[in-house]
Design a protein around this motif. Structure first.
Motif, short mmCIF file in Angstrom:
data_model
loop_
_atom_site.label_atom_id
_atom_site.label_comp_id
_atom_site.label_asym_id
_atom_site.label_seq_id
_atom_site.Cartn_x
_atom_site.Cartn_y
_atom_site.Cartn_z
N GLN A 1 6.31 50.91 -45.02
CA GLN A 1 7.50 51.60 -45.56
C GLN A 1 8.23 50.37 -46.13
N LEU A 2 8.45 50.52 -47.26
CA LEU A 2 9.23 49.46 -48.10
C LEU A 2 10.65 49.70 -48.04
N GLN B 1 10.60 54.31 -50.46
CA GLN B 1 9.40 53.92 -51.18
C GLN B 1 8.32 53.59 -49.94
N GLN B 2 6.98 53.81 -50.08
CA GLN B 2 6.12 53.62 -49.22
C GLN B 2 4.85 52.93 -50.05
N ARG B 3 4.20 51.99 -49.06
CA ARG B 3 2.98 51.05 -49.70
C ARG B 3 1.79 51.90 -49.06
N ILE C 1 -3.83 48.67 -52.64
CA ILE C 1 -2.46 49.21 -52.40
C ILE C 1 -1.87 49.83 -53.66
N ARG C 2 -1.09 50.71 -53.48
CA ARG C 2 -0.20 51.59 -54.36
C ARG C 2 1.06 51.79 -53.63
N ASP C 3 2.03 51.76 -54.64
CA ASP C 3 3.38 51.80 -54.21
C ASP C 3 3.92 53.18 -54.71
N LYS D 1 6.99 56.35 -54.56
CA LYS D 1 8.33 56.91 -54.10
C LYS D 1 8.19 58.08 -53.17
#
Length: 102
Positions: free
Chosen positions: A64-65, A69-71, A83-85, A87
């Protein structure tokens, strides 16, 4: 009016849709040289040989960024991590290569 608003608030989770994300298939990941970008997924820079998925318990799957927003992390044995960020308020890894985010 208040009753309608309350009803809509209670029903909102029913209408919330989930987005699905799929890790790149291991057979598409070349480790040496590593592909640095695969669609919306970015490589973290590590590279050696081998390209099977790492078991879920050996890799952080979601970080959790922020609140929205999550990675997502796709871990490949000896090939590093893609990796992929996204929403989303919450994401979960359903199996070795699939994420569900809401």
């Amino acid at each position: 009016m208040k009753m309608i608003l309350a009803l809509l608030t209670l029903m909102a989770p029913i209408f919330a849709s989930a987005d699905m994300y799929e890790c790149p298939s291991p057979d598409l990941i070349r480790c040496v040289p590593a592909v640095s970008v695969f669609g919306a997924w970015m490589h973290n820079g590590g590279q050696t040989t081998g390209n099977s998925f790492v078991p879920n318990n050996q890799c952080a799957n979601v970080i959790q960024l922020s609140r929205t927003q999550q990675r997502l992390l796709c871990c490949y044995e000896k090939c590093g991590v893609f990796i992929r960020d996204v929403k989303a308020r919450k994401c979960a890894k359903l199996d070795e290569s699939t994420f569900e985010c809401k």
